[in-house]
Design a protein around this motif. Sequence first.
Motif, PDB file in Angstrom:
ATOM      1  N   LEU A 276       0.828  -1.176  -0.097  1.00  0.00           N
ATOM      2  CA  LEU A 276       0.039   0.015   0.040  1.00  0.00           C
ATOM      3  C   LEU A 276       0.874   1.301   0.146  1.00  0.00           C
ATOM      4  N   ALA A 277       0.259   2.264  -0.496  1.00  0.00           N
ATOM      5  CA  ALA A 277       1.125   3.661  -0.433  1.00  0.00           C
ATOM      6  C   ALA A 277       1.018   4.117   0.924  1.00  0.00           C
ATOM      7  N   VAL A 278       2.076   4.408   1.490  1.00  0.00           N
ATOM      8  CA  VAL A 278       1.951   5.230   2.756  1.00  0.00           C
ATOM      9  C   VAL A 278       2.929   6.225   2.930  1.00  0.00           C
ATOM     10  N   PRO A 279       2.563   7.253   3.777  1.00  0.00           N
ATOM     11  CA  PRO A 279       3.041   8.464   3.917  1.00  0.00           C
ATOM     12  C   PRO A 279       4.595   8.413   4.599  1.00  0.00           C
ATOM     13  N   GLU A 280       5.379   8.920   4.200  1.00  0.00           N
ATOM     14  CA  GLU A 280       6.865   8.888   4.580  1.00  0.00           C
ATOM     15  C   GLU A 280       7.133   9.655   5.954  1.00  0.00           C
ATOM     16  N   VAL A 281       6.463   9.111   6.923  1.00  0.00           N
ATOM     17  CA  VAL A 281       6.426   9.524   8.340  1.00  0.00           C
ATOM     18  C   VAL A 281       7.902   9.130   8.744  1.00  0.00           C
ATOM     19  N   PRO A 282       8.440  10.272   9.308  1.00  0.00           N
ATOM     20  CA  PRO A 282      10.039  10.090   9.859  1.00  0.00           C
ATOM     21  C   PRO A 282      10.054   8.896  11.057  1.00  0.00           C
ATOM     22  N   ARG A 283      11.048   8.306  10.952  1.00  0.00           N
ATOM     23  CA  ARG A 283      11.255   7.228  12.097  1.00  0.00           C
ATOM     24  C   ARG A 283      11.836   7.810  13.320  1.00  0.00           C
ATOM     25  N   GLU A 284      11.466   7.593  14.394  1.00  0.00           N
ATOM     26  CA  GLU A 284      12.169   8.070  15.641  1.00  0.00           C
ATOM     27  C   GLU A 284      12.745   6.911  16.235  1.00  0.00           C
ATOM     28  N   ARG A 285      14.086   6.727  16.630  1.00  0.00           N
ATOM     29  CA  ARG A 285      14.655   5.437  17.107  1.00  0.00           C
ATOM     30  C   ARG A 285      14.742   5.584  18.718  1.00  0.00           C
ATOM     31  N   LYS A 286      14.377   4.671  19.405  1.00  0.00           N
ATOM     32  CA  LYS A 286      14.557   4.775  20.851  1.00  0.00           C
ATOM     33  C   LYS A 286      15.071   3.360  21.123  1.00  0.00           C
ATOM     34  N   GLY A 287      16.055   3.304  21.420  1.00  0.00           N
ATOM     35  CA  GLY A 287      16.817   1.772  21.688  1.00  0.00           C
ATOM     36  C   GLY A 287      16.291   0.976  20.709  1.00  0.00           C
ATOM     37  N   HIS A 288      15.726  -0.229  21.046  1.00  0.00           N
ATOM     38  CA  HIS A 288      15.343  -1.280  19.929  1.00  0.00           C
ATOM     39  C   HIS A 288      13.824  -1.020  19.663  1.00  0.00           C
ATOM     40  N   VAL A 343       7.387  -0.286  15.773  1.00  0.00           N
ATOM     41  CA  VAL A 343       8.307  -1.716  15.539  1.00  0.00           C
ATOM     42  C   VAL A 343       9.236  -1.860  16.434  1.00  0.00           C
ATOM     43  N   LEU A 344       9.535  -3.230  16.801  1.00  0.00           N
ATOM     44  CA  LEU A 344      10.756  -3.571  17.490  1.00  0.00           C
ATOM     45  C   LEU A 344      11.444  -4.418  17.111  1.00  0.00           C
ATOM     46  N   ASP A 345      12.771  -4.514  17.399  1.00  0.00           N
ATOM     47  CA  ASP A 345      13.712  -5.716  17.097  1.00  0.00           C
ATOM     48  C   ASP A 345      13.766  -6.602  18.644  1.00  0.00           C
ATOM     49  N   HIS A 346      13.369  -7.894  18.441  1.00  0.00           N
ATOM     50  CA  HIS A 346      13.521  -8.606  19.697  1.00  0.00           C
ATOM     51  C   HIS A 346      14.332  -9.823  19.248  1.00  0.00           C
ATOM     52  N   GLU A 358       9.860 -12.420  24.905  1.00  0.00           N
ATOM     53  CA  GLU A 358       8.732 -12.023  25.772  1.00  0.00           C
ATOM     54  C   GLU A 358       9.177 -10.658  26.270  1.00  0.00           C
ATOM     55  N   ALA A 359      10.468 -10.734  27.073  1.00  0.00           N
ATOM     56  CA  ALA A 359      10.899  -9.512  27.573  1.00  0.00           C
ATOM     57  C   ALA A 359      11.076  -8.628  27.054  1.00  0.00           C
ATOM     58  N   ASP A 360      11.802  -8.591  25.656  1.00  0.00           N
ATOM     59  CA  ASP A 360      11.935  -7.342  24.670  1.00  0.00           C
ATOM     60  C   ASP A 360      10.455  -6.869  24.379  1.00  0.00           C
ATOM     61  N   VAL A 361       9.550  -7.584  23.984  1.00  0.00           N
ATOM     62  CA  VAL A 361       8.106  -6.924  23.876  1.00  0.00           C
ATOM     63  C   VAL A 361       7.896  -6.275  25.007  1.00  0.00           C
ATOM     64  N   ALA A 362       7.672  -7.112  26.106  1.00  0.00           N
ATOM     65  CA  ALA A 362       7.103  -6.079  27.351  1.00  0.00           C
ATOM     66  C   ALA A 362       8.199  -4.696  27.602  1.00  0.00           C
ATOM     67  N   ALA A 363       9.218  -4.669  27.265  1.00  0.00           N
ATOM     68  CA  ALA A 363      10.043  -3.540  27.486  1.00  0.00           C
ATOM     69  C   ALA A 363       9.804  -2.694  26.384  1.00  0.00           C
ATOM     70  N   ALA A 364       9.237  -2.895  25.251  1.00  0.00           N
ATOM     71  CA  ALA A 364       8.990  -2.190  23.955  1.00  0.00           C
ATOM     72  C   ALA A 364       7.499  -1.631  24.414  1.00  0.00           C
ATOM     73  N   VAL A 365       6.732  -2.453  25.012  1.00  0.00           N
ATOM     74  CA  VAL A 365       5.538  -1.672  25.345  1.00  0.00           C
ATOM     75  C   VAL A 365       5.459  -0.640  26.180  1.00  0.00           C
ATOM     76  N   GLU A 366       6.508  -0.747  27.370  1.00  0.00           N
ATOM     77  CA  GLU A 366       6.746   0.281  28.260  1.00  0.00           C
ATOM     78  C   GLU A 366       7.352   1.554  27.567  1.00  0.00           C
ATOM     79  N   VAL A 367       8.281   1.349  26.596  1.00  0.00           N
ATOM     80  CA  VAL A 367       8.671   2.600  25.648  1.00  0.00           C
ATOM     81  C   VAL A 367       7.497   3.291  25.147  1.00  0.00           C
ATOM     82  N   VAL A 368       6.778   2.528  24.308  1.00  0.00           N
ATOM     83  CA  VAL A 368       5.566   3.135  23.537  1.00  0.00           C
ATOM     84  C   VAL A 368       4.596   3.797  24.545  1.00  0.00           C
ATOM     85  N   ARG A 369       4.252   3.213  25.689  1.00  0.00           N
ATOM     86  CA  ARG A 369       3.088   3.690  26.537  1.00  0.00           C
ATOM     87  C   ARG A 369       3.820   5.026  27.357  1.00  0.00           C
TER      88      ARG A 369
END
Length: 507
Positions: A276-288, A343-346, A358-369
């Motif tokens: 799909l065509a998607v907008p060029e929204v810039p990426r912000e990198r926070k850890g993983h 999006v995360l790398d786990h 599992e631990a990586d996903v939980a940590a990513a949830v905290e970063v997002v929230r």
Amino acid sequence: MTAFILVSGTFTGGYVWEETAARLRAAGAEVYAPTLTGLGEHREAAGPGTDLETHIADVLAVIDRVAGDRDLVLVGHAYGIHPVLGAADRRAGRVSRIVYVDAGMPMDGLPALASVPDQALREELAKLAEQGGGAATGTLPAPADAVAWQRWGSTAGVSGRALERLTRLAAPQPLGTLLQPLRLTGAVAAVPTSAVLCSGNGGGIELLQSMVNMGHSALQALVDPQVSFFELPTGHWPMLSCPGELADALLAAAAGEGHRLTPADELPSYLRPFPLAVPEVPRERKGHVDLYVPETTGAGPLPAVLFVHGGPVPADARPTPRDWPVFAGYARLAAGRGVVGAVLDHRLHAVSDYPLAEADVAAAVEVVRADPRVDADRVALWFFSGGGPLAAPWLGARPAWLRCLAATYPVLAPLPNWGLGEGRFRPVEALPDAGDLPIVLTRVGLEMAEIAATVEEFLAAAEDCGADVEVVDVPHGHHGFETRLPDDEARAAVDRAMGSVLAHLRA
């Protein structure tokens, strides 16, 4: 004349091959099915020094007795491939082909312990090895009933009568056979090989090809023209569940037939453009974690979707999944529709890594929230492919902020040969605890059979417990359909799934 030497796996003896051997002899082949020292009718011969070298010597004795001008084919089932490889390495000039029957890929310097499917059992045995300075005496008790055999592989297709006999005749496995490292000179690498994959126990040919395409370095040798594959839709004991079909596969393997894997494309499907065509929204990198935030956030904190990739993905894969067009595309699509995409790398690099992931996903949830632009009470989790088992902890203990859970071509129960036991990574079992959590499941019509079975099991469980599951069907879609064949059907499915998830977030 072709002569087969059939070597059985843990706890068993030559008797497990009886029906397959009869079919091979009827086809004109010679067949030898030795029972290894300490097993079967030779259980009394086990001693403190019985180890892998003992079993290699057992196989060497048969080779030396029967080798001549015959085409000698060595067949190893499960653990049996270890003594087969050890013997073939020392008699490489006499062996025409090696056939793996639902077996792992042993490597020089590693013990059979590394191929034990049950991860908890593997850890127990590893502790024994440490206590014994890398070796151990004694035996591992044989499975006591049909349920216990499941720790060693799926019993799908094996009759109750055959399972009862398997249990009755089983002998304790000498620990040294599992803990002594396999030593190879490299001579065995010149011997052509075949493998009989049992899709009811886990992966079939298509799944193996997808792992080759993913770049797993240990699997690249499998694209050699000397390597062929066969697939049987059964569990871990094909000599008991479908002996005739196994005999046919062995005869075809001896003749050099079978499916060949192909090298990975220069541009794998997962690196092709998002459909799909998607907008060029810039990426912000926070850890993983990468965040894709809509340009306009004046309306206050926004809902967010965290996209969780599948796997296992090789640890050295570059680019990593959060830079793959498919996941960046989903995140940008979400941002283009007014929510934060993440999006995360786990660390799911092997099936034993689910706790790390599992631990990586939980940590990513905290970063997002924790991001001030995100409404911490309105978050969705979206799992893909082999990331599906990571959904189980969230289904089993749904937090109040989780407004929707999505899964696209997911694995929704660990495959039998993953050895995850009754752990926490079983979405099918966690589903009854999910309450009224909305679930959006994208199902592909051309899914691999072993994965499709887990999806159907999940949907049956959803019907039983009244779970709120919306199914987005892609009838002509394959696993990874978005970039594999980006047609109108694929685009419509992605659009509908995204629309449903966002509707639940905004409700």
